[in-house]
Structure formats: C-alpha cells, structure tokens
Design a protein around this motif. Structure first.
Motif, PDB file in Angstrom:
ATOM      1  N   ALA A  66      64.906  11.535 -13.107  1.00  0.00           N
ATOM      2  CA  ALA A  66      63.684  12.121 -12.522  1.00  0.00           C
ATOM      3  C   ALA A  66      62.427  11.294 -12.795  1.00  0.00           C
ATOM      4  N   GLY A  67      62.615  10.073 -13.309  1.00  0.00           N
ATOM      5  CA  GLY A  67      61.461   9.218 -13.562  1.00  0.00           C
ATOM      6  C   GLY A  67      61.034   8.418 -12.350  1.00  0.00           C
ATOM      7  N   SER A  68      61.753   8.547 -11.244  1.00  0.00           N
ATOM      8  CA  SER A  68      61.490   7.671 -10.095  1.00  0.00           C
ATOM      9  C   SER A  68      61.999   8.325  -8.811  1.00  0.00           C
ATOM     10  N   PRO A 128      81.816  -0.372  -5.799  1.00  0.00           N
ATOM     11  CA  PRO A 128      81.746   0.652  -6.869  1.00  0.00           C
ATOM     12  C   PRO A 128      80.814   1.803  -6.496  1.00  0.00           C
ATOM     13  N   TYR A 129      79.727   1.475  -5.801  1.00  0.00           N
ATOM     14  CA  TYR A 129      78.760   2.501  -5.368  1.00  0.00           C
ATOM     15  C   TYR A 129      79.408   3.421  -4.333  1.00  0.00           C
ATOM     16  N   VAL A 130      80.047   2.817  -3.325  1.00  0.00           N
ATOM     17  CA  VAL A 130      80.666   3.603  -2.245  1.00  0.00           C
ATOM     18  C   VAL A 130      81.801   4.473  -2.811  1.00  0.00           C
ATOM     19  N   SER A 146      82.100   5.583  -5.851  1.00  0.00           N
ATOM     20  CA  SER A 146      81.497   6.641  -6.679  1.00  0.00           C
ATOM     21  C   SER A 146      80.925   7.746  -5.813  1.00  0.00           C
ATOM     22  N   LYS A 147      80.210   7.354  -4.763  1.00  0.00           N
ATOM     23  CA  LYS A 147      79.558   8.365  -3.916  1.00  0.00           C
ATOM     24  C   LYS A 147      80.589   9.189  -3.142  1.00  0.00           C
ATOM     25  N   HIS A 148      81.715   8.562  -2.711  1.00  0.00           N
ATOM     26  CA  HIS A 148      82.815   9.338  -2.127  1.00  0.00           C
ATOM     27  C   HIS A 148      83.394  10.276  -3.205  1.00  0.00           C
TER      28      HIS A 148
HETATM   29  P1  NAP Z   1      65.473   5.081  -8.133  1.00  0.00           P
HETATM   30  O1  NAP Z   1      64.102   5.110  -7.577  1.00  0.00           O
HETATM   31  O2  NAP Z   1      66.018   3.820  -8.689  1.00  0.00           O
HETATM   32  O3  NAP Z   1      65.576   6.242  -9.223  1.00  0.00           O
HETATM   33  C1  NAP Z   1      66.735   6.428  -9.994  1.00  0.00           C
HETATM   34  C2  NAP Z   1      66.333   6.896 -11.371  1.00  0.00           C
HETATM   35  O4  NAP Z   1      67.549   7.109 -12.123  1.00  0.00           O
HETATM   36  C3  NAP Z   1      65.512   5.854 -12.132  1.00  0.00           C
HETATM   37  O5  NAP Z   1      64.462   6.472 -12.840  1.00  0.00           O
HETATM   38  C4  NAP Z   1      66.536   5.254 -13.077  1.00  0.00           C
HETATM   39  O6  NAP Z   1      65.993   4.734 -14.265  1.00  0.00           O
HETATM   40  C5  NAP Z   1      67.387   6.463 -13.383  1.00  0.00           C
HETATM   41  N1  NAP Z   1      68.681   6.082 -13.952  1.00  0.00           N
HETATM   42  C6  NAP Z   1      69.428   4.998 -13.636  1.00  0.00           C
HETATM   43  N2  NAP Z   1      70.525   4.969 -14.410  1.00  0.00           N
HETATM   44  C7  NAP Z   1      70.450   6.053 -15.220  1.00  0.00           C
HETATM   45  C8  NAP Z   1      71.289   6.553 -16.250  1.00  0.00           C
HETATM   46  N3  NAP Z   1      72.411   5.918 -16.620  1.00  0.00           N
HETATM   47  N4  NAP Z   1      70.922   7.698 -16.866  1.00  0.00           N
HETATM   48  C9  NAP Z   1      69.785   8.327 -16.530  1.00  0.00           C
HETATM   49  N5  NAP Z   1      68.938   7.879 -15.599  1.00  0.00           N
HETATM   50  C10 NAP Z   1      69.278   6.759 -14.937  1.00  0.00           C
HETATM   51  O7  NAP Z   1      66.524   5.530  -7.015  1.00  0.00           O
HETATM   52  P2  NAP Z   1      66.499   6.668  -5.882  1.00  0.00           P
HETATM   53  O8  NAP Z   1      66.541   5.975  -4.599  1.00  0.00           O
HETATM   54  O9  NAP Z   1      65.476   7.697  -6.161  1.00  0.00           O
HETATM   55  O10 NAP Z   1      67.959   7.248  -6.127  1.00  0.00           O
HETATM   56  C11 NAP Z   1      68.220   8.542  -6.632  1.00  0.00           C
HETATM   57  C12 NAP Z   1      69.616   8.936  -6.198  1.00  0.00           C
HETATM   58  O11 NAP Z   1      69.661   8.939  -4.772  1.00  0.00           O
HETATM   59  C13 NAP Z   1      70.716   7.968  -6.651  1.00  0.00           C
HETATM   60  O12 NAP Z   1      71.855   8.693  -7.043  1.00  0.00           O
HETATM   61  C14 NAP Z   1      70.995   7.163  -5.400  1.00  0.00           C
HETATM   62  O13 NAP Z   1      72.287   6.638  -5.380  1.00  0.00           O
HETATM   63  C15 NAP Z   1      70.788   8.220  -4.348  1.00  0.00           C
HETATM   64  N6  NAP Z   1      70.542   7.664  -3.006  1.00  0.00           N
HETATM   65  C16 NAP Z   1      69.421   6.929  -2.740  1.00  0.00           C
HETATM   66  C17 NAP Z   1      69.232   6.433  -1.457  1.00  0.00           C
HETATM   67  C18 NAP Z   1      68.005   5.640  -1.064  1.00  0.00           C
HETATM   68  O14 NAP Z   1      67.979   5.095   0.051  1.00  0.00           O
HETATM   69  N7  NAP Z   1      67.003   5.539  -1.899  1.00  0.00           N
HETATM   70  C19 NAP Z   1      70.188   6.678  -0.465  1.00  0.00           C
HETATM   71  C20 NAP Z   1      71.315   7.426  -0.776  1.00  0.00           C
HETATM   72  C21 NAP Z   1      71.476   7.921  -2.062  1.00  0.00           C
HETATM   73  P3  NAP Z   1      65.681   3.130 -14.332  1.00  0.00           P
HETATM   74  O15 NAP Z   1      64.544   2.913 -13.397  1.00  0.00           O
HETATM   75  O16 NAP Z   1      65.378   2.918 -15.764  1.00  0.00           O
HETATM   76  O17 NAP Z   1      66.963   2.451 -13.888  1.00  0.00           O
END
Ligand code: NAP
Length: 249
Positions: free
Chosen positions: A14-16, A155-157, A159-161
């Motif tokens: 939730a930091g980003s 690995p991403y695909v 995991s998400k499946h």
């Molecule tokens: P993001 O901006 O990179 O935010 C992800 C957050 O998760 C970051 O604060 C990150 O910290 C934290 N994180 C990473 N590894 C972690 C761990 N092991 N334990 C706890 N926190 C961790 O990405 P986002 O786009 O918001 O993605 C959020 C989710 O949406 C993910 O599951 C992603 O796969 C999914 N998603 C995103 C998109 C897209 O287009 N953006 C599309 C489909 C799905 P750090 O910054 O320190 O790494």
C-alpha cells in the motif's frame, strides 16, 4: 458507504500505485486502514496522506514473501484494532523481462515467492482470524496476465494465473463460513510498476487498449471497495477484469 465505519481494512503493497489508492479510498469510506508494505518510507507516506484527510491509519512493515512477517502483520493488526474485516492482497512485483529459457531459477523464485506464495501466505493467516470473527472479505490482486499470456513474463503470468486458482479454491472452502474471496484483474494501470515496465513511456500502451487510454489506480480501487461491500453480497470466487476491453480483443 457508511458500512465501512468501524471496519478494519488491510492492504498489502500500500506504499505505492493501486495499493496506495485503495488504502486512501477505504479511509474515505470510513474504514480504519492498516497500510502494509515492505518499504517503510512509502508506506508511512500513505498513512500520512490518510491522516491529512482525517482518516485513521497505521503502518505495519511486511514482506509478504516471508511467513513470519505475514504472521506478525496479522497478529499486530488484530492487537491494535481488535478485528479484521476487509483485505486487499495487492503486493506484487513484475520480475525481470526474459523468455522462459533465459529465466534463472533465482529469478523465477523471486517473483513467484512475492506474487503467488505471498498471496497464499496472507490468505492463510487472514482466514484464521476472519473465521474467529465470523467472516470477512478478501480481494486478491491478479492481472490480465492471470487471464492471457504475455511474452517474457513467465513467473509473473504463472503467478497471476495461480492467484485466480487460489482465489476460487479458498472461496469454495470458506463460502459457508461468511468469508467472500474474489480477485481483481487490472489491465494497464498508471503506476510506478507500469512506468518501470514501459521505461517511462506509458502512453505507448494506450494504443493497445480498446478504450484508447491507460487505466487509473482509482478505477481498480473502486472495484475492490465494491467487492468488500455488501453490494456484492452474492459474489465469491470470481476474477473481475478491469482492463478497458484488453482481454476482449
Ligand atoms: P507498484 O506501484 O510497484 O506498487 C507495488 C507495491 O508493492 C510497492 O509499494 C512495492 O514496494 C510493494 N511490494 C513489492 N514487493 C513486496 C513484498 N514482497 N512485500 C510487500 N510489499 C511489496 O505496483 P502497482 O502497479 O500498484 O501494482 C499493484 C498490484 O497490481 C501488483 O500485484 C501488480 O501485479 C498488479 N497489477 C498492476 C498492473 C499495472 O498496470 N500497474 C496491472 C495488472 C496488475 P517497493 O516499491 O519497495 O517494491
């Protein structure tokens, strides 16, 4: 949505990006929000934003790939707030861009341990607590990469499946116990992850989207909130796609 008054919501990662926006939206609708992230500075930043808007929030540091940290996250949440009503298991990483044969064991393990094992670990301990309190709502963050393939992201695909399979299985196991478990499948959403993935050129993806634009984090957050609300009371075990039409192509 007054139903979130007195409710406790936990969001990982939730930091980003999507996680931060969802944490802010839960607070806007009255929930007490536990912001969790592996990064203390960004997580605390989200807490500060919520407090500035008059909401109640606490930061708990947790790497979702480490079982002891997940256990501690859940026990600290219950210790501080006395319950756990809604969870968004959102933390994720994109991993390296490589073909299957280029991908090393280390690279595979790093991504799968966060993106898939992390979701399983979180659900394992969240469900324990939710059962004690008579129910709850869990939303897991999959992706359109959980529905279709994407080159160079195995690995991403995978995991998400896998998250969708886990979601369906957990939903069946706890359907009669008052715990609804669903997943969201975002398309391309404007966050730091997408900026890294496109090396800053997010608009290059817009032309691939039938709606002709990149999605915004609040468009995912709205669906997560809805899945955690009583407005979706008969929905469990589903993977809701929010992608501007991408997977309809
Ligand atoms: P993001 O901006 O990179 O935010 C992800 C957050 O998760 C970051 O604060 C990150 O910290 C934290 N994180 C990473 N590894 C972690 C761990 N092991 N334990 C706890 N926190 C961790 O990405 P986002 O786009 O918001 O993605 C959020 C989710 O949406 C993910 O599951 C992603 O796969 C999914 N998603 C995103 C998109 C897209 O287009 N953006 C599309 C489909 C799905 P750090 O910054 O320190 O790494």
């Amino acid at each position: 949505m007054e139903e979130f008054q007195y409710k406790v919501a936990l969001i990982t990662g939730a930091g980003s990006g999507i996680g931060r926006e969802t944490a802010k939206m839960f607070a806007k609708y009255g929930a007490q929000v536990v912001v969790s992230d592996q990064d203390e500075t960004s997580g605390q930043g989200t807490v500060n934003m919520i407090r500035e808007l008059g909401g109640k929030s606490t930061f708990i540091k947790c790497n979702v790939a480490v079982e002891a940290e997940v256990q501690e996250l859940i026990s600290k949440t219950v210790k501080e707030y006395g319950r756990l009503d809604c969870v968004f298991n959102n933390a994720g990483i994109e991993g390296k861009s490589q073909t299957i044969n280029e991908c090393t064991r280390e690279s595979w393990d790093t991504t799968v341990s966060v993106d898939l094992t992390g979701v399983w670990l979180c659900m394992k301990y969240e469900i324990e607590v939710m059962q004690k309190f008579g129910g709850g709502k869990i939303v897991n963050c999959s992706s359109i990469a959980g529905i279709i393939g994407f080159e160079n992201l195995s690995p991403y695909v995978a995991s998400k499946h896998g998250i969708i399979g886990l979601t369906k299985t957990a939903a069946l196991e706890f359907a009669k116990k008052g715990i609804r478990i669903n997943a969201v499948c975002p398309g391309v959403i404007e966050t730091p992850m997408l900026r890294r993935f496109t090396q800053g050129d997010v608009e290059s993806m817009a032309k691939e989207v039938p709606m002709g634009r990149i999605g915004q984090p609040n468009e995912i957050a709205e669906t997560v909130i809805w899945l955690c609300s009583d407005k979706s009371s008969y929905i469990t075990g589903q993977a809701i796609i929010i992608d501007g039409g991408w997977t309809s192509k």
